[in-house]
Every structure is written in structure tokens, then in C-alpha cells.
Enzyme design. Structure first.
Site, PDB file in Angstrom:
ATOM      1  N   GLY A  12     -12.367  -9.000 -10.319  1.00 44.66           N
ATOM      2  CA  GLY A  12     -11.721  -8.421 -11.508  1.00 44.66           C
ATOM      3  C   GLY A  12     -11.183  -7.032 -11.210  1.00 44.66           C
ATOM      4  O   GLY A  12     -11.872  -6.206 -10.613  1.00 44.66           O
ATOM      5  N   ARG A  73      -9.859 -13.734  -7.185  1.00 49.06           N
ATOM      6  CA  ARG A  73     -11.146 -14.305  -6.776  1.00 49.06           C
ATOM      7  C   ARG A  73     -10.810 -15.470  -5.866  1.00 49.06           C
ATOM      8  O   ARG A  73     -10.183 -16.428  -6.300  1.00 49.06           O
ATOM      9  CB  ARG A  73     -11.944 -14.755  -7.999  1.00 49.06           C
ATOM     10  CG  ARG A  73     -12.283 -13.612  -8.942  1.00 49.06           C
ATOM     11  CD  ARG A  73     -13.266 -14.022 -10.029  1.00 49.06           C
ATOM     12  NE  ARG A  73     -13.575 -12.882 -10.876  1.00 49.06           N
ATOM     13  CZ  ARG A  73     -13.071 -12.701 -12.104  1.00 49.06           C
ATOM     14  NH1 ARG A  73     -12.298 -13.604 -12.643  1.00 49.06           N
ATOM     15  NH2 ARG A  73     -13.375 -11.612 -12.801  1.00 49.06           N
ATOM     16  N   ASP A 104     -20.281  -7.255  -5.952  1.00 51.56           N
ATOM     17  CA  ASP A 104     -21.241  -7.652  -4.915  1.00 51.56           C
ATOM     18  C   ASP A 104     -20.906  -8.993  -4.262  1.00 51.56           C
ATOM     19  O   ASP A 104     -21.165  -9.189  -3.080  1.00 51.56           O
ATOM     20  CB  ASP A 104     -22.686  -7.604  -5.438  1.00 51.56           C
ATOM     21  CG  ASP A 104     -22.857  -8.272  -6.774  1.00 51.56           C
ATOM     22  OD1 ASP A 104     -21.895  -8.898  -7.262  1.00 51.56           O
ATOM     23  OD2 ASP A 104     -23.955  -8.177  -7.345  1.00 51.56           O
ATOM     24  N   THR A 127     -15.997  -2.339 -10.722  1.00 49.62           N
ATOM     25  CA  THR A 127     -15.997  -3.323 -11.802  1.00 49.62           C
ATOM     26  C   THR A 127     -16.295  -2.613 -13.112  1.00 49.62           C
ATOM     27  O   THR A 127     -17.166  -1.739 -13.161  1.00 49.62           O
ATOM     28  CB  THR A 127     -17.039  -4.438 -11.595  1.00 49.62           C
ATOM     29  OG1 THR A 127     -17.221  -5.134 -12.845  1.00 49.62           O
ATOM     30  CG2 THR A 127     -18.390  -3.933 -11.137  1.00 49.62           C
ATOM     31  N   ASP A 129     -17.859  -3.808 -15.408  1.00 54.35           N
ATOM     32  CA  ASP A 129     -19.175  -4.242 -15.897  1.00 54.35           C
ATOM     33  C   ASP A 129     -20.290  -3.267 -15.498  1.00 54.35           C
ATOM     34  O   ASP A 129     -21.353  -3.266 -16.110  1.00 54.35           O
ATOM     35  CB  ASP A 129     -19.520  -5.626 -15.338  1.00 54.35           C
ATOM     36  CG  ASP A 129     -18.496  -6.678 -15.734  1.00 54.35           C
ATOM     37  OD1 ASP A 129     -17.769  -6.440 -16.717  1.00 54.35           O
ATOM     38  OD2 ASP A 129     -18.419  -7.709 -15.059  1.00 54.35           O
ATOM     39  N   ASP A 131     -22.271  -3.391 -13.012  1.00 55.33           N
ATOM     40  CA  ASP A 131     -23.453  -4.248 -12.850  1.00 55.33           C
ATOM     41  C   ASP A 131     -23.784  -4.525 -11.387  1.00 55.33           C
ATOM     42  O   ASP A 131     -24.240  -5.606 -11.042  1.00 55.33           O
ATOM     43  CB  ASP A 131     -23.229  -5.582 -13.593  1.00 55.33           C
ATOM     44  CG  ASP A 131     -22.084  -6.380 -12.989  1.00 55.33           C
ATOM     45  OD1 ASP A 131     -21.311  -5.823 -12.180  1.00 55.33           O
ATOM     46  OD2 ASP A 131     -21.969  -7.576 -13.315  1.00 55.33           O
ATOM     47  N   ARG A 173     -19.891  -9.469 -18.687  1.00 59.61           N
ATOM     48  CA  ARG A 173     -20.500 -10.682 -18.128  1.00 59.61           C
ATOM     49  C   ARG A 173     -21.952 -10.777 -18.595  1.00 59.61           C
ATOM     50  O   ARG A 173     -22.186 -10.787 -19.788  1.00 59.61           O
ATOM     51  CB  ARG A 173     -20.397 -10.666 -16.602  1.00 59.61           C
ATOM     52  CG  ARG A 173     -20.149 -12.036 -16.007  1.00 59.61           C
ATOM     53  CD  ARG A 173     -19.987 -11.943 -14.515  1.00 59.61           C
ATOM     54  NE  ARG A 173     -18.655 -11.526 -14.129  1.00 59.61           N
ATOM     55  CZ  ARG A 173     -17.640 -12.358 -13.961  1.00 59.61           C
ATOM     56  NH1 ARG A 173     -17.795 -13.637 -14.134  1.00 59.61           N
ATOM     57  NH2 ARG A 173     -16.463 -11.901 -13.606  1.00 59.61           N
TER      58      ARG A 173
END
Ligand code: F6P
Length: 326
Positions: A12, A73, A104, A127, A129, A131, A173
């Protein structure tokens, strides 16, 4: 002879990638390296979308969200035969070093690639996110939080004018970071994230009392991993309070990079290139407690990300039904 280095965005996209590309080109030249772009993520490695990068390419892009060189992706990169093609393509351009902006999963793929080919890389966590295990900050999260803040502030205008409960769904996510930080900083009444299981029925008594005392709107922030529609139905059916769901969606991925994301892009790229030049051949640059450090792929990708325990403690105090103020 100058050695050749490439940059690729994978997964992303995130605001801050363009400032990173700009710094990449400028710092590469400053260090006597020849910079290359790989377009469209790891797909571009396989399809040989690898071109020399110039100052002109990055002129004026610092203000733009997304990534000028595209991202993707790639399923093909998971197959060894395509990774061989990717390595041949890089070698044909004389490239033996890569900067990877991604998450990751992308780093894990690149780690395999490094062991198969010896092509060195440094991963830069990128990202919205936020995360990735092992780093407090990922490129792009600050801009995304700014976009969410603006959206919530504007939704508040209409919520307060129309006596409604707004259930606002954020991305992330499986990670509640965007939702939690947004809920705290926008003064939301409710915050639902996967890391903090809450039975919303326990809010009934408190919210009823608040309504009786004059509360005329609610802002509830719900992470995309949970069901915002159910929450909205709960407001209508349980409290008789008109409700709307607002899914913020992909606006969270866009927007001009914030000052912080621009600065972090600058630092991440600078230190990543320095590390590659010093022979650090397969690592991820992380940011913890205001310091940069380099971690192995296992340190960032082996374990799932966990929300900062301090944040979770604050979240409990603020958002558990038992702390709801009548
Ligand atoms: O990882 C970034 C992210 O925007 C997540 O927050 C979201 O779940 C996902 O990507 C959306 O992916 P796509 O753009 O493929 O719909």
C-alpha cells in the site's frame, strides 16, 4: 566506478514516499551513487521497469501524496523463478543495492531475495497502518492521521447540527492504531479497536443518562477490523438515536505529506543509504524512542505488531464502558 542503487515502493502506498524518492535521488548523487527507480513495486523488478533516476524526476514531488514510481502487491515475486528474473534484471543494470519502502511482508520477500542473490537491501517501514513490529513509527501514518482528523472534525459539524450518532470507520487492517489515536485526538465518545475488546451494550445506561442530560450527538471511531454497521444499528435500536456510518476509505492513503512525514522520509533514506554503504546488507531501519536503529527481518516480521502498552492503558481509562461519565 560509481555503484548503482535502486529504490522500490511495495504494498500500500503512503504519503511520504515521494519525499523519500526525492531524498533518495539527491543523496545518492551526493554519495557518488547512480540512482535508479523500479516502477510498480516488485512487479517492476520482474518486468524490468528499472530506469535511471534524475533530479528532474523528483522536482516538485515533495508536496504530493502517493508515489511517483507506483507500488504494487506482487504475487509473482513469491515464486523463485520470478525472483531469478528480477535478479537478472537488476544485474543487467549493475544494481547491487536496493532501498525498499514497504511493510513487513515486502521485507520478508526481499530478505529471501537477498539470500538467493546477494543483492543488498535496506527496508524503510512505510504504511499508514503503523503496524510493523519493531518500530514506533512508519512513514505515512502522520499524514493519514491528519486526513482522519480533518474528516472527523468536519463530520462533527454535521453530527452536532443534526442530532445523530456518527460511526466513523478508519483503515488500519487488523491494527487499531489509526482509530485509537484519532479517537483520542478528536474527542470521540467511543473507540472500538481489535486490541481492546468492548461489549457496547455496557454503554447503554451511561449513554441514556447522557442523552437525558442533553447530549445531542455521538462520535464513535471504529477500526476497519470491526463491524461499524453493527455499531450504528446499536445506536438506533438500543438508544433510539439516529445514526450514520461514514467509512473514510482510501482518502486516508492520500494527501500532501505532513511536515513530520517529509522529515522522517529524509532521515530514513539518508541513514538507509549510509547503512548500505557501510556494508549493512539486509536490515530494516526502525525508529524507537526518538532514535534510529537497524533491525533484522526476524525482529520486524516474525512477531505480529502489538499496540504500545502505554497507549492501551490510556485507551482503557478513556474508552472502557466502566469509565463512561454519566
Ligand atoms: O495497508 C494499508 C491499507 O490501506 C490498509 O489500511 C487497508 O486495509 C488496505 O491497505 C486496503 O488495501 P487496498 O488498497 O488493496 O484496498
Amino acid at each position: 566506478m560509481n555503484s548503482n542503487i535502486a529504490i522500490v515502493c511495495s504494498g500500500g502506498d503512503a504519503s511520504g514516499m515521494n519525499p523519500a524518492l526525492k531524498r533518495f535521488v539527491e543523496y545518492s548523487y551526493a554519495k557518488g551513487l547512480n540512482p535508479y527507480f523500479v516502477r510498480n513495486g516488485y512487479e517492476g523488478l520482474i518486468d524490468n521497469l528499472i530506469t535511471p533516476a534524475t533530479y528532474q524526476d523528483v522536482s516538485g514531488i515533495i508536496t504530493r501524496g502517493g508515489t511517483k514510481i507506483g507500488s504494487a502487491r506482487s504475487l509473482r515475486f513469491k515464486e523463485a523463478s520470478y525472483r531469478t528474473i528480477a535478479a537478472d534484471n537488476l544485474r543487467s543494470h549493475g544494481i547491487d543495492k536496493l532501498i525498499v519502502l514497504g511493510g513487513d511482508g515486502s521485507f520478508r520477500g526481499m530478505e529471501r531475495f537477498y539470500h538467493e542473490t546477494g543483492i543488498a537491501f535496506c527496508g524503510i517501514p512505510s504504511t499508514i497502518d503503523n503496524d510493523i513490529n519493531g518500530t514506533d513509527y512508519c512513514l505515512g501514518v502522520d499524514t493519514a492521521l491528519g486526513v482522519i482528523r480533518n474528516a472527523i472534525d468536519q463530520i462533527r459539524d454535521t453530527a452536532s447540527s443534526f442530532r445523530r450518532a456518527f460511526v466513523i470507520e478508519t483503515m488500519g487492517r487488523n491494527c487499531g492504531y489509526l482509530a485509537l489515536i484519532s479517537a483520542i485526538t478528536s474527542g470521540a465518545e467511543m473507540c472500538l479497536i481489535p486490541e481492546l475488546p468492548i461489549d457496547i451494550h455496557e454503554f447503554s445506561g451511561c449513554y441514556r443518562s447522557q442523552i437525558q442530560k442533553g447530549r445531542d450527538y455521538f462520535i464513535a471511531i471504529v477500526s476497519e477490523a470491526l463491524n461499524s454497521r453493527e455499531v450504528s444499528e446499536w445506536f438506533e435500536n438500543e438508544l433510539g438515536f439516529e445514526s450514520r456510518v461514514s467509512v473514510l476509505g482510501h482518502i486516508q492513503r492520500g494527501g500532501s505529506p505532513s511536515v513530520y512525514d517529509r522529515l522522517m522520509a529524509y532521515k530514513f533514506v539518508t541513514y538507509a543509504i549510509d547503512a548500505l554503504l557501510e556494508g549493512n546488507s539486509h536490515s530494516v531501519i526502525c525508529y524507537n524512542k526518538s532514535h534510529f536503529n537497524f533491525k533484522t527481518i526476524d525482529e520486524v516480521a516474525l512477531h505480529p505488531h502489538q499496540l504500545d502498552p502505554e497507549l492501551l492503558t490510556l485507551a482503557r481509562e478513556q474508552f472502557l464502558p466502566s469509565h463512561c461519565q454519566m
